[in-house]
Design a protein around this motif. Structure first.
Motif, short mmCIF file in Angstrom:
data_model
loop_
_atom_site.label_atom_id
_atom_site.label_comp_id
_atom_site.label_asym_id
_atom_site.label_seq_id
_atom_site.Cartn_x
_atom_site.Cartn_y
_atom_site.Cartn_z
N LEU A 174 -80.44 -29.43 -18.87
CA LEU A 174 -79.48 -28.76 -17.86
C LEU A 174 -78.48 -28.31 -18.57
N LEU A 222 -74.78 -16.52 -9.55
CA LEU A 222 -74.21 -15.95 -10.90
C LEU A 222 -74.24 -14.45 -11.00
N ARG A 250 -81.21 -15.68 -11.34
CA ARG A 250 -80.37 -16.66 -11.21
C ARG A 250 -79.08 -15.87 -10.36
N GLY A 263 -76.66 -22.76 -19.33
CA GLY A 263 -77.05 -21.77 -18.19
C GLY A 263 -78.66 -22.11 -17.85
N MET A 264 -79.18 -23.04 -18.29
CA MET A 264 -80.77 -23.26 -18.11
C MET A 264 -80.90 -24.46 -16.98
N ALA A 265 -80.06 -24.83 -16.13
CA ALA A 265 -80.24 -25.90 -15.11
C ALA A 265 -81.11 -25.67 -14.05
N GLY A 266 -81.16 -24.41 -13.80
CA GLY A 266 -82.28 -23.89 -12.67
C GLY A 266 -83.69 -24.18 -13.07
N PHE A 316 -78.01 -18.42 -7.33
CA PHE A 316 -77.01 -19.45 -7.59
C PHE A 316 -75.73 -18.92 -7.71
N VAL A 323 -84.47 -27.88 -14.12
CA VAL A 323 -84.83 -28.80 -12.87
C VAL A 323 -86.00 -28.52 -12.52
N PHE A 368 -87.72 -23.76 -8.02
CA PHE A 368 -87.00 -23.45 -9.29
C PHE A 368 -87.57 -22.63 -10.34
#
Lengths: 163, 40
Positions: free
Chosen positions: A83, A163, A158, A86-89, A161, A92, A150
């Motif tokens: 996570l 961003l 993104r 910038g790859m948390a989305g 979120f 998950v 997701f």
């Protein structure tokens, strides 16, 4: 090498449609159908001819979906699962998909083998297997809702979120 | 008030399709804010 992620995405989508499509078939159609069929003595047709075939494509589509997803992440695989970067989305989504794959192979399939008579089991063991397989399948249906959210927007959209 | 009667057990939301769907939607909202807090 642009064709690798494009090919991986295509396979990920096709296998994912088969996996989640069959998951929804089990939960939205077959559970209720088996209950109705048991009442009029026709459940054996589903248990013997439909369920084993559906489970075959279901469990292997899950594997192909995961492998194609891993290929699609490529060099971002570790960042996604940790996570970070910038790859948390999408990360998950990947975690949810991985938990679902575990449920398929560790809970649903071993218990379905007992239910369908592919593995010897007492009536008590079959009853317990029915409950475990049912709850694991329902858990996957529940997890599929955020997983698809997701997967759909976690990497390429993104802006959702902020961003 | 607010106490369960003896012998009464809580129902599992996953036993019903609507319970499953609503649980999935609630989890989506929770995870959305978790991810948003990580990314921003």
């Amino acid at each position: 090498m642009d064709y690798v992620p494009a090919l991986a995405r295509w396979i990920h989508f096709m296998a994912g449609v088969m996996w989640i499509g069959l998951l929804y078939y089990f939960n939205f159609v077959q559970v209720a159908a088996l209950k109705a069929a048991a009442a009029d003595g026709t459940a054996a047709g589903i248990s013997k001819h439909v369920a084993p075939r559906a489970l075959l494509f279901f469990r292997w589509a899950a594997v192909v979906t995961w492998l194609a997803g891993a290929a699609l992440l490529g060099g971002q695989f570790v960042n996604a699962f940790l996570l970070r970067g910038g790859m948390a989305g999408i990360g998950v989504g990947a975690w949810l998909g991985t938990i679902m794959l575990f449920n398929v192979w560790a809970l649903i399939w071993p218990n379905q083998k007992k239910i369908l008579g592919l593995k010897p089991a007492t009536d008590e063991e079959k009853n317990r297997a029915r409950r475990v397989a049912f709850l694991a399948s329902r858990t996957n249906t529940m997890l599929s809702i955020p997983m698809l959210f997701f997967m759909a927007g976690g990497w390429s959209h993104r802006a959702i979120f902020g961003l | 008030v607010g106490q369960r009667r003896e012998g009464e057990s809580m129902k599992n939301p996953l036993d019903s399709l609507w319970g499953t769907i609503i649980s999935g939607l609630v989890l989506t909202v929770i995870l959305y804010f978790v991810v948003k807090s990580i990314l921003t």
